[in-house]
Design an enzyme around this catalytic site. Structure first.
Site, PDB file in Angstrom:
ATOM      1  N   ARG A  10       0.842  -1.358   0.144  1.00 47.89           N
ATOM      2  CA  ARG A  10       0.087  -0.029  -0.112  1.00 47.89           C
ATOM      3  C   ARG A  10       0.696   1.253  -0.142  1.00 47.89           C
ATOM      4  O   ARG A  10       0.500   2.191  -0.652  1.00 47.89           O
ATOM      5  CB  ARG A  10      -1.067   0.025   1.273  1.00 47.89           C
ATOM      6  N   GLU A  58     -18.633   4.169  -0.806  1.00 50.94           N
ATOM      7  CA  GLU A  58     -17.763   3.722  -1.828  1.00 50.94           C
ATOM      8  C   GLU A  58     -18.684   3.416  -3.193  1.00 50.94           C
ATOM      9  O   GLU A  58     -18.049   3.243  -4.189  1.00 50.94           O
ATOM     10  CB  GLU A  58     -17.197   2.242  -1.109  1.00 50.94           C
ATOM     11  N   PHE A  83     -14.380  -3.163   0.766  1.00 46.95           N
ATOM     12  CA  PHE A  83     -15.414  -2.196   0.385  1.00 46.95           C
ATOM     13  C   PHE A  83     -15.503  -1.946  -1.015  1.00 46.95           C
ATOM     14  O   PHE A  83     -16.435  -1.613  -1.655  1.00 46.95           O
ATOM     15  CB  PHE A  83     -15.270  -0.881   1.452  1.00 46.95           C
ATOM     16  N   HIS A 109      -5.438  -3.179   1.882  1.00 46.73           N
ATOM     17  CA  HIS A 109      -5.753  -4.005   3.293  1.00 46.73           C
ATOM     18  C   HIS A 109      -6.582  -5.243   2.540  1.00 46.73           C
ATOM     19  O   HIS A 109      -7.630  -5.458   3.252  1.00 46.73           O
ATOM     20  CB  HIS A 109      -6.714  -3.180   4.098  1.00 46.73           C
ATOM     21  N   ARG A 167      -1.510  -4.434   3.911  1.00 45.36           N
ATOM     22  CA  ARG A 167      -1.097  -3.588   5.063  1.00 45.36           C
ATOM     23  C   ARG A 167       0.259  -3.790   5.459  1.00 45.36           C
ATOM     24  O   ARG A 167       0.710  -2.962   5.844  1.00 45.36           O
ATOM     25  CB  ARG A 167      -2.251  -3.440   5.879  1.00 45.36           C
TER      26      ARG A 167
END
Lengths: 312, 281
Positions: A10, A58, A83, A109, A167
């Protein structure tokens, strides 16, 4: 090995966006109140007028990115995998996938290495969801440099791309500016006894497993399959033919991800014994990421166990 | 607008309605009710308001229209055909297995369609994204989107409205076709979205309530939208579902049903009579 540089993909994503943003004026970024976590904040700092926060919404973000892409911009839309791929699945399917729009979904994530946040945020279904959308390219890079190159490649290709980032900081093993190609697997170790095909943070575990297996006299081929779709069928078939046994490794459910993509191909074209290492149709839970990965068998040790058993 | 301009628009709207009946009759399915309620708005947008070029449907600087209530494709297709985007004759192929006129708008097969829609609540977000992108790139393009009054039950619609106001998208116009009916019945019985105007005002829109079958009111509302700076505009138009075909008017049953042969004949007779009457005046 202990002194290897570690990067979370990320972080590499955020930096890659900022770097690419210098070169490409039409690159814009959408986020949904997670810029600090998805690391699009790095881009936002460099290009505040090209970063659009959509708030915690989202579905709207995905469709807004679709609309913006029809105006000649190249949007990267970011949220957590849960999401972006999960909550907004139908928006991705109908507003990006069906019209085949040039939107890049940067989902961070992914997997259980989210850690302490627990199962609600540990998305192990995103490959399955995104693979099922016709025309969607699905990529999960293994380290920071691959994440960087994947972002550049996704920008350069026309059409929708789903990029999954992690992450947790993972060891960097790719050379700077290596030749990354969407849809092409990468042989990291050649072998003849078993082919270990991995993506994401399991690639480095597979490399370690390959070394450990060699000490036991098992000669494993290790492949980094960063692109889950389109799958590098040629390479999978060649590896299966050469080794006769295949192990897939992914930080994802064993349902619908890399493992099933490989099984689907092999069962039709070259029936081969396959073992799938992944999350076994269950939810994760809270805990430190390294411990969770061990507990769920997403580790070099477990790959070695499975390979040893398979090569008996 | 002059009286003759208005008369021309009314005649065109009548032809749009005939195209809706023709296409759904031939398809033996489709959504005439909400197509007929929005006919005047379709007509005004494509024949007077929007900066478009039917001979160059992908012209980069054009205004955009997103049919967020995508099921009323027959209304949009009929308008686009009459405007010259594709042959009117093709309307008869609606929903056929070999037709480019998909049941819901497909931007990759139908000339003049700016966004693929059909899943309610998504088109309005895409339209807001277009408006945002137009502002960002300094284009003068305006973006219009048409929603159903049932559609605004979708939570995503309000996410899009929030974004349009937050980013001061004064090039964005949301038009709500308030015909009062949805598949399961009256919107206020199924799940009331009222008060619609108050809600939109609270969300930061310049909000205008009009009679959606009156071209003067449509013209005035769209002019106000163009003059409004710093905030998006919402036009809430009261309409009659099935407008123009007596037996379809105010009947939820005609939301997604095609006329049979006898009903087709009656509808065409009524619309032809309306046309003749308009022409004679």
């Amino acid at each position: 090995m202990a002194d290897m540089i570690k990067t979370a993909t990320r972080d590499a994503y955020g930096k890659a966006l900022a770097e690419l943003g210098q070169e490409k004026d039409n690159l814009i970024v959408f986020d949904a109140d997670l810029a600090g976590a998805t690391k699009t904040s790095v881009f936002q700092k460099a290009f505040p007028d090209r970063h659009f926060d959509c708030g915690i919404a989202e579905g709207n973000m995905i469709c807004a990115a679709a609309g913006a892409s029809t105006m000649g911009l190249v949007p990267f839309a970011s949220s957590f995998a849960m999401f972006a791929a999960g909550r907004a699945f139908e928006q991705v399917r109908n507003s990006i996938g069906y019209p085949h729009l040039n939107v890049k979904i940067g989902a961070t994530h992914g997997g259980i290495s989210v850690g302490e946040d627990g199962a609600s945020h540990q998305c192990c279904e995103d490959f399955a969801l995104m693979r099922s959308i016709p025309g969607m390219t699905v990529i999960c890079p293994a380290d920071g440099e691959e994440a960087r190159m994947a972002v550049r490649a996704a920008y350069e290709m026309e059409g929708p791309v789903y990029l999954r980032f992690g992450r947790l900081a993972v060891p960097e093993f790719h050379e700077k500016n290596f030749n990354f190609q969407i849809g092409k697997g990468e042989i990291l170790r050649d072998g003849t006894d078993v082919a270990i095909i991995a993506n994401g943070l399991l690639v480095y575990e597979a490399i370690k497993a390959g070394e450990a297996l060699a000490e036991q006299g098992i000669n494993a081929m290790v492949i980094n399959m960063a692109t889950i779709k389109p799958l590098d069928e040629e390479l999978v078939l060649a590896a299966a033919k050469k080794c006769g046994k295949v192990i897939t490794c992914e930080e994802h459910s064993v349902i619908g991800g890399l493992g099933e993509a490989v099984c689907g191909l092999l069962s039709e074209k070259l029936p081969t014994i396959v073992r799938r290492i992944g999350v076994n149709d269950e939810y994760g839970h809270s805990g430190p990421a390294p411990e969770l990965l061990k507990q769920f068998g997403l580790s070099a040790e477990h790959i070695v166990e499975v390979a040893t058993e398979l090569c008996k | 607008m002059t009286l003759s301009e208005k008369k021309q628009l009314q005649l065109t709207a009548c032809n749009v309605r005939k195209g809706i009946i023709e296409s759904t009759f031939n398809a033996k399915c489709g959504h005439p009710g909400g197509s007929l309620s929005a006919t005047e708005m379709f007509t005004y947008l494509y024949f007077k308001e929007m900066n478009i070029d039917p001979s160059n449907p992908k012209w980069a600087d054009r205004d955009r229209f997103v049919l967020s209530k995508g099921h009323t494709a027959p209304g949009l297709y009929s308008t686009l055909a009459l405007r010259g985007y594709f042959p009117v004759e093709d309307l008869k192929t609606l929903r056929r297995i070999d037709s480019y006129l998909q049941g819901h708008p497909n931007m990759n097969t139908v000339p003049g369609i700016d966004m693929s829609t059909g899943s309610l609540g998504q088109g309005v977000s895409a339209a807001a994204g277009m408006a945002l992108a137009a502002k960002h790139t300094g284009k003068n393009s305006r973006v219009y989107t048409l929603l159903g009054d049932g559609e605004i039950q979708e939570g995503q619609v309000w996410e899009a409205f929030m974004m349009a106001a937050h980013y001061h998208l004064d090039n964005f116009v949301a038009i709500i076709d308030n015909n009062g009916l949805q598949i399961d019945g009256n919107i206020k019985d199924v799940m009331s979205p009222y008060p619609i105007v108050d809600k939109l005002e609270a969300f930061g829109f310049k909000t205008i309530a009009i009679n959606g079958h009156d071209f003067d009111e449509i013209e005035a509302a769209l002019a106000t939208a163009r003059e409004t700076k710093g905030q998006p505009t919402a036009i809430v138009m009261s309409t009659v579902k099935g407008k123009g075909v007596s037996y379809m008017e105010n009947n939820a049953g005609w939301h997604g049903k095609a006329p049979n042969a006898a009903e087709y004949e009656q509808a065409m007779n009524e619309l032809n009579a309306t046309y003749a009457e308009l022409e004679a005046n």
